[in-house]
Design a protein around this motif. Structure first.
Motif, PDB file in Angstrom:
ATOM      1  N   LEU A  71       0.861  -1.177   0.000  1.00  0.00           N
ATOM      2  CA  LEU A  71       0.000   0.000   0.000  1.00  0.00           C
ATOM      3  C   LEU A  71       0.901   1.232   0.000  1.00  0.00           C
ATOM      4  CD1 LEU A  71      -2.635  -1.018   2.691  1.00  0.00           C
ATOM      5  CD2 LEU A  71      -3.046  -0.723   0.242  1.00  0.00           C
ATOM      6  N   ASP A  75      -3.753   5.529  -0.818  1.00  0.00           N
ATOM      7  CA  ASP A  75      -4.532   4.350  -1.195  1.00  0.00           C
ATOM      8  C   ASP A  75      -5.747   4.299  -0.290  1.00  0.00           C
ATOM      9  OD1 ASP A  75      -2.926   3.398  -3.245  1.00  0.00           O
ATOM     10  OD2 ASP A  75      -1.868   1.934  -1.986  1.00  0.00           O
ATOM     11  N   ARG A  99      -7.305  -3.050  -1.074  1.00  0.00           N
ATOM     12  CA  ARG A  99      -7.057  -1.743  -1.667  1.00  0.00           C
ATOM     13  C   ARG A  99      -8.217  -1.488  -2.610  1.00  0.00           C
ATOM     14  NH1 ARG A  99      -1.727  -1.717  -4.174  1.00  0.00           N
ATOM     15  NH2 ARG A  99      -2.775  -2.791  -5.870  1.00  0.00           N
TER      16      ARG A  99
END
Length: 148
Positions: A71, A75, A99
């Motif tokens: 990540l 995000d 995500r």
């Protein structure tokens, strides 16, 4: 339409959660598990908050996380929590980290083992999982949840 079998906490990754190369520090995944659990209690089991202010303690016995993808700052993340196992005095929670975007990519998966205890610090004893907590988790049980 059936209700999802998980509780979802949403988060946007910030710069302070990353290292110099822009990857999220691993410890933040565990922090997000805790935050997800806290928000679940706040939204679905507010009576448990009063018990926590008294003498109920939810001890995290074990926390783990397995990583599949990285990540980065900004995000958008969904942490999806479900009840995996319920015994008389303990619960195991599962967490999926997605995500969010066009693909909703699974970036990590985690678990927590929690024991319910009561009593003053240093002299706590295991107790049954409070009925209010069992009720709150009922809609969020894994299809294969174990119960002891």
């Amino acid at each position: 339409m059936s209700m999802p079998r998980y509780y979802e906490y949403r988060h946007v990754v910030g710069f302070e959660e990353t290292n110099l190369v822009g990857n999220v520090y691993y410890v933040n995944y565990l922090r997000w598990q805790g935050r997800c659990r806290e928000m679940f209690l706040y939204e679905h089991a507010p009576e448990i908050l009063d018990e926590l202010r008294a003498d109920l303690k939810l001890f995290t016995l074990k926390a783990e996380c397995e990583f599949f993808a990285e990540l980065a700052p900004f995000d958008r993340l969904a942490v999806r929590m479900r009840l995996v196992e319920l015994t008389q005095t303990q619960m195991e929670l599962g967490f999926d980290y997605l995500r969010l975007g066009g693909d909703d990519l699974l970036v990590a998966r985690g678990r927590q083992r929690i024991a319910c205890m009561r009593g003053p610090n240093g002299r706590t004893e295991p107790v049954r999982v409070p009925a209010g907590l069992v009720r709150a988790f009922a809609p969020f049980r894994s299809a294969t949840v174990g119960q002891g």
